[in-house]
Write a protein that holds these residues in place. Structure first.
Motif, PDB file in Angstrom:
ATOM      1  N   ASN A  62       0.815  -1.213   0.000  1.00 25.44           N
ATOM      2  CA  ASN A  62       0.000   0.000   0.000  1.00 25.44           C
ATOM      3  C   ASN A  62       0.846   1.259   0.000  1.00 25.44           C
ATOM      4  O   ASN A  62       0.568   2.217  -0.733  1.00 25.44           O
ATOM      5  N   MET A  63       1.884   1.297   0.809  1.00 19.64           N
ATOM      6  CA  MET A  63       2.749   2.470   0.842  1.00 19.64           C
ATOM      7  C   MET A  63       3.498   2.624  -0.469  1.00 19.64           C
ATOM      8  O   MET A  63       3.700   3.750  -0.962  1.00 19.64           O
ATOM      9  N   ASN A  64       3.894   1.498  -1.055  1.00 18.22           N
ATOM     10  CA  ASN A  64       4.598   1.536  -2.335  1.00 18.22           C
ATOM     11  C   ASN A  64       3.693   2.087  -3.443  1.00 18.22           C
ATOM     12  O   ASN A  64       4.090   2.966  -4.214  1.00 18.22           O
ATOM     13  N   LEU A  65       2.445   1.589  -3.515  1.00 19.95           N
ATOM     14  CA  LEU A  65       1.514   2.085  -4.521  1.00 19.95           C
ATOM     15  C   LEU A  65       1.223   3.568  -4.315  1.00 19.95           C
ATOM     16  O   LEU A  65       1.128   4.342  -5.268  1.00 19.95           O
ATOM     17  N   THR A  66       1.077   3.975  -3.061  1.00 19.72           N
ATOM     18  CA  THR A  66       0.801   5.376  -2.756  1.00 19.72           C
ATOM     19  C   THR A  66       1.974   6.256  -3.157  1.00 19.72           C
ATOM     20  O   THR A  66       1.804   7.291  -3.818  1.00 19.72           O
ATOM     21  N   ALA A  87      -3.643   7.202  -2.592  1.00 20.16           N
ATOM     22  CA  ALA A  87      -3.541   6.627  -1.247  1.00 20.16           C
ATOM     23  C   ALA A  87      -4.319   5.323  -1.132  1.00 20.16           C
ATOM     24  O   ALA A  87      -5.489   5.260  -1.482  1.00 20.16           O
ATOM     25  N   ARG A  88      -3.666   4.292  -0.612  1.00 15.10           N
ATOM     26  CA  ARG A  88      -4.294   2.983  -0.432  1.00 15.10           C
ATOM     27  C   ARG A  88      -4.044   2.493   0.995  1.00 15.10           C
ATOM     28  O   ARG A  88      -2.926   2.540   1.485  1.00 15.10           O
ATOM     29  N   GLY A  89      -5.105   2.008   1.626  1.00  9.55           N
ATOM     30  CA  GLY A  89      -4.969   1.464   2.962  1.00  9.55           C
ATOM     31  C   GLY A  89      -4.692   2.538   4.003  1.00  9.55           C
ATOM     32  O   GLY A  89      -4.431   3.698   3.679  1.00  9.55           O
ATOM     33  N   ASN A  90      -4.736   2.163   5.260  1.00 15.45           N
ATOM     34  CA  ASN A  90      -4.479   3.113   6.331  1.00 15.45           C
ATOM     35  C   ASN A  90      -3.095   3.728   6.217  1.00 15.45           C
ATOM     36  O   ASN A  90      -2.908   4.939   6.381  1.00 15.45           O
ATOM     37  N   SER A  91      -2.099   2.894   5.942  1.00 10.12           N
ATOM     38  CA  SER A  91      -0.727   3.388   5.868  1.00 10.12           C
ATOM     39  C   SER A  91      -0.559   4.384   4.734  1.00 10.12           C
ATOM     40  O   SER A  91       0.117   5.403   4.875  1.00 10.12           O
ATOM     41  N   GLY A  92      -1.203   4.111   3.591  1.00 13.57           N
ATOM     42  CA  GLY A  92      -1.102   5.026   2.460  1.00 13.57           C
ATOM     43  C   GLY A  92      -1.794   6.342   2.718  1.00 13.57           C
ATOM     44  O   GLY A  92      -1.298   7.418   2.351  1.00 13.57           O
ATOM     45  N   LEU A 123     -20.747   4.343   1.353  1.00 13.81           N
ATOM     46  CA  LEU A 123     -19.563   3.534   1.079  1.00 13.81           C
ATOM     47  C   LEU A 123     -19.434   2.460   2.151  1.00 13.81           C
ATOM     48  O   LEU A 123     -19.482   2.751   3.345  1.00 13.81           O
ATOM     49  N   LEU A 124     -19.267   1.207   1.729  1.00 14.90           N
ATOM     50  CA  LEU A 124     -19.050   0.089   2.640  1.00 14.90           C
ATOM     51  C   LEU A 124     -17.667  -0.498   2.357  1.00 14.90           C
ATOM     52  O   LEU A 124     -17.508  -1.310   1.448  1.00 14.90           O
ATOM     53  N   PRO A 125     -16.633  -0.092   3.106  1.00 13.14           N
ATOM     54  CA  PRO A 125     -15.275  -0.559   2.822  1.00 13.14           C
ATOM     55  C   PRO A 125     -15.055  -2.040   3.113  1.00 13.14           C
ATOM     56  O   PRO A 125     -14.221  -2.684   2.475  1.00 13.14           O
ATOM     57  N   ASN A 126     -15.771  -2.589   4.109  1.00 12.34           N
ATOM     58  CA  ASN A 126     -15.721  -4.026   4.418  1.00 12.34           C
ATOM     59  C   ASN A 126     -14.335  -4.538   4.772  1.00 12.34           C
ATOM     60  O   ASN A 126     -14.036  -5.730   4.616  1.00 12.34           O
ATOM     61  N   ASN A 127     -13.469  -3.640   5.234  1.00 13.73           N
ATOM     62  CA  ASN A 127     -12.125  -4.013   5.658  1.00 13.73           C
ATOM     63  C   ASN A 127     -11.565  -2.853   6.456  1.00 13.73           C
ATOM     64  O   ASN A 127     -11.643  -1.703   6.017  1.00 13.73           O
ATOM     65  N   SER A 128     -10.996  -3.127   7.607  1.00 10.17           N
ATOM     66  CA  SER A 128     -10.504  -2.047   8.469  1.00 10.17           C
ATOM     67  C   SER A 128      -9.386  -1.265   7.819  1.00 10.17           C
ATOM     68  O   SER A 128      -9.169  -0.089   8.131  1.00 10.17           O
ATOM     69  N   ASN A 129      -8.676  -1.897   6.876  1.00  5.75           N
ATOM     70  CA  ASN A 129      -7.552  -1.231   6.215  1.00  5.75           C
ATOM     71  C   ASN A 129      -8.000  -0.360   5.052  1.00  5.75           C
ATOM     72  O   ASN A 129      -7.175   0.275   4.385  1.00  5.75           O
ATOM     73  N   ILE A 130      -9.300  -0.325   4.777  1.00  2.00           N
ATOM     74  CA  ILE A 130      -9.824   0.449   3.654  1.00  2.00           C
ATOM     75  C   ILE A 130     -10.661   1.630   4.136  1.00  2.00           C
ATOM     76  O   ILE A 130     -10.958   2.558   3.384  1.00  2.00           O
ATOM     77  N   ILE A 131     -11.006   1.629   5.419  1.00  2.00           N
ATOM     78  CA  ILE A 131     -11.914   2.655   5.945  1.00  2.00           C
ATOM     79  C   ILE A 131     -11.355   4.058   5.763  1.00  2.00           C
ATOM     80  O   ILE A 131     -12.072   4.977   5.337  1.00  2.00           O
ATOM     81  N   LEU A 132     -10.072   4.268   6.052  1.00  3.42           N
ATOM     82  CA  LEU A 132      -9.497   5.611   5.936  1.00  3.42           C
ATOM     83  C   LEU A 132      -9.544   6.133   4.509  1.00  3.42           C
ATOM     84  O   LEU A 132      -9.826   7.313   4.271  1.00  3.42           O
ATOM     85  N   ALA A 133      -9.248   5.265   3.525  1.00  3.46           N
ATOM     86  CA  ALA A 133      -9.309   5.693   2.127  1.00  3.46           C
ATOM     87  C   ALA A 133     -10.733   6.086   1.750  1.00  3.46           C
ATOM     88  O   ALA A 133     -10.955   7.062   1.023  1.00  3.46           O
ATOM     89  N   ALA A 134     -11.712   5.322   2.238  1.00  3.23           N
ATOM     90  CA  ALA A 134     -13.114   5.648   1.973  1.00  3.23           C
ATOM     91  C   ALA A 134     -13.480   6.983   2.616  1.00  3.23           C
ATOM     92  O   ALA A 134     -14.145   7.826   1.997  1.00  3.23           O
ATOM     93  N   GLU A 135     -13.042   7.196   3.850  1.00  2.00           N
ATOM     94  CA  GLU A 135     -13.347   8.446   4.542  1.00  2.00           C
ATOM     95  C   GLU A 135     -12.678   9.633   3.860  1.00  2.00           C
ATOM     96  O   GLU A 135     -13.254  10.719   3.762  1.00  2.00           O
ATOM     97  N   GLN A 136     -11.462   9.425   3.371  1.00  3.20           N
ATOM     98  CA  GLN A 136     -10.772  10.507   2.670  1.00  3.20           C
ATOM     99  C   GLN A 136     -11.486  10.842   1.366  1.00  3.20           C
ATOM    100  O   GLN A 136     -11.617  12.012   1.001  1.00  3.20           O
ATOM    101  N   ALA A 137     -11.967   9.822   0.664  1.00  6.19           N
ATOM    102  CA  ALA A 137     -12.724  10.059  -0.568  1.00  6.19           C
ATOM    103  C   ALA A 137     -14.004  10.824  -0.269  1.00  6.19           C
ATOM    104  O   ALA A 137     -14.385  11.743  -1.005  1.00  6.19           O
TER     105      ALA A 137
END
Length: 588
Positions: free
Chosen positions: A45-49, A80-85, A424-438
């Motif tokens: 995720n950090m690499n893609l970001t 940005a992808r995932g919480n880390s991204g 938005l239903l991220p359905n994964n704790s590592n996707i929630i931040l990206a959804a909230e940012q969007a």
């Protein structure tokens, strides 16, 4: 004597080397994932970001450090992808804002920018957790501010930042007990240390060298597949591939266009840009419109019949850069040649479908009518996607632990939906931040239901009522998701001890919510132990999603055991098809 200031060219080289070091070590960062599961993805995720940031940086090279930092920030933000991204993007968003007016930055100004980035990142996280990337960034920035008071040397400052970041990283297990239990440092913090190391390498070596020629296209990046989705767990109907419902002739707006308007170039800065009027003009002969304004850069995405008209509409506002035009009809014809069976029964507006929107059972003439609600969910596994297929959900982004949709993926899907309010239903704790940012970046009315698992997402969908107000729906859907007890079974990828359980590489592990409760070489034994823990407080309904690695004989034995041990429990067995997790469980 070292540098007393750096300009945009310097910072671009620093960022490129930092991104390259992160890319080279992404798998090492993934290996630090706390849970011993086969899908640790912080490094990915950090690499893609970071790769997205570097690509944006290269398209907008400048000696002005404020402009260079802003370009990196924008690329990180959209990729940005995932919480880390997401946290990484916020760190550099604050960093860029602090430097926005500067041609060059001194040691003191760089230290202040690092601190501003930390402040913004902490604000972006609802409940900041110490012992993570946030702590590493905070300790490094705090030390930088103190050190800059007694040294004007930028190289020395960055050396201290890197040293302090490493020290903070080494202490993360003391702040987060689960890290100490597993015997690792924080993965996100490690990724940030690699980036800082790249910054320092440039300042020591004086040039980007081999790094400047790197192509940042991570092999693990995969474009999110987007399909449609539904309501009830037990109501599943067969559907053809989405392309089977689409003919090439129904691509009403065939040219997929994406470009930037640079208001700083040319003689257009005095021309007022009315964003609403610009969008209305695009809507006259286009759809899937996305316009993002950030300072003097405007990003435009549109599907149109007349690309020349779009270009002429944009030209008065600045110089057009990074122009991409794709003929979607040509793309679709090539796709049908690969899959000839998918040519019949077209009933979807293709421009919306290719942008991520598919409308179940809706004739083409009705596709553009505005609905009261739109729902976007994230899922992985063909069977799981089929579970989501219903008129209540419009778009599914493929994703999960290993393939997190980016902020831009969410924004594109949001833009493609013609609805007054979008969930938005991220359905994964590592996707929630990206959804909230969007949701924050979008100009649309968007709510994020913080679903952390597929079962929670399915339960939230069952609570949705189209006749109710958005606030009431959000309340009900969130409550329904919270009422679900989720469990998952996968294989351990290393030896470790967690929660008092000895885990051997290759053994199956059962996870109740976030806690590992079972480990054994026998899949059935792990499933039985996990379900026993999940049903300690009783339950009315048990839903089982069998993954692609589920074993038919184990599934049959498990169902027989459940019926014998819990005769009053309603059992709903479904094929999920999810990878790496043979079984997902939900107790309601």
């Amino acid at each position: 004597m070292g540098k007393r200031s750096i300009n945009g060219t310097d910072f671009a080289a620093m960022a490129m080397i930092g991104a390259e070091l992160l890319q080279r070590n992404a798998e090492k960062v993934n290996a630090l994932n706390v849970f011993p599961v086969p899908d640790g993805d912080t490094g990915t995720n950090m690499n893609l970001t970071m790769s997205s940031g570097v690509r944006e940086l290269r398209s907008r090279a400048s000696e002005h450090i404020g402009k260079t930092a802003e370009a990196l920030s924008k690329g990180l933000l959209m990729g940005a992808r995932g919480n880390s991204g997401v946290i990484l993007s916020q760190l550099f968003r604050g960093f860029s804002k602090s430097l926005s007016a500067l041609n060059e930055a001194t040691a003191m100004e760089l230290a202040a920018a690092l601190q501003h980035g930390v402040d913004l990142a902490y604000k972006a996280v609802v409940k900041p957790v110490e012992g993570t990337i946030l702590t590493v960034a905070k300790e490094a920035a705090k030390h930088a501010v103190q050190y800059a008071r007694r040294s004007t040397n930028v190289e020395e400052l960055m050396e201290e930042v890197h040293r302090k970041a490493n020290e903070a990283l080494a202490r993360t297990p003391d702040l987060l007990p689960v890290l100490k239990q597993v015997g690792v440092v924080d993965s996100g913090g490690q990724g940030l240390v690699y980036i800082y190391e790249g910054f320092l390498r440039y300042l020591k070596e004086g040039e980007a060298g081999e790094y400047g020629d790197m192509v940042f296209m991570p092999s693990e990046a995969a474009p999110p597949e987007q399909v449609t989705v539904p309501t009830a767990l037990s109501q599943i109907t067969a559907h053809h591939n989405a392309q089977a419902r689409l003919s090439t002739d129904e691509i009403h707006f065939p040219y997929d266009m994406e470009f930037f308007i640079n208001r700083r170039l040319g003689s257009h800065s005095a021309v007022f840009f009315d964003e609403s009027a610009f969008k209305r003009s695009l809507e006259k002969d286009g759809d899937s419109i996305l316009v993002i304004v950030e300072d003097d850069i405007i990003k435009v995405h549109v599907h149109s019949r007349k690309p020349g008209d779009v270009i002429n509409l944009a030209l008065p506002y600045g110089e057009l850069t990074d122009i991409h035009i794709l003929n979607m009809r040509e793309q679709h014809r090539e796709l049908l040649q690969e899959d000839p069976a998918s040519v019949s029964g077209a009933d979807i507006s293709s421009a919306q479908l290719l942008a991520g929107q598919a409308v179940n059972g809706m004739p083409p003439g009705q596709v553009y009518e505005r609905a009261p609600y739109g729902i976007i969910a994230v899922a992985l596994g063909e069977g799981t996607k089929e579970l989501f297929r219903s008129n209540d959900v419009d778009t599914v982004l493929s994703g999960g632990q290993t393939m997190n949709p980016s902020t831009e993926d969410f924004l594109t899907a949001i833009d493609a939906l013609s609805a007054d309010h979008i969930f938005l239903l991220p359905n994964n704790s590592n996707i929630i931040l990206a959804a909230e940012q969007a949701a924050e970046l979008s100009e649309r009315s968007v709510s994020v239901i913080p679903t952390r698992t597929i079962p929670q997402g399915l339960s939230a969908m069952l609570a949705f009522k189209e006749e109710e107000a958005p606030e009431r729906n959000a309340e009900w859907m969130t409550a329904a998701a919270a009422s679900v007890v989720s469990g998952q079974v996968t294989k351990a990828v290393r030896n470790t001890t967690m929660d008092g359980i000895d885990i051997q590489e290759g053994d199956y592990i059962g996870i109740r919510e976030k806690t590992i409760v079972a480990s054994d070489g026998q899949l059935l034994a792990v499933c039985q132990t996990l379900l026993s823990r999940m049903l300690e407080d009783d339950g009315d309904v048990l839903t089982v999603l069998a993954g692609e690695d589920a074993q038919p004989e184990i599934t049959a034995a498990l169902m027989e055991w459940v019926e014998a041990e819990y005769p009053d429990l309603d059992l709903d067995m479904q094929h999920g098809g999810q990878p790496m997790y043979p079984y997902l469980f939900a107790v309601e």
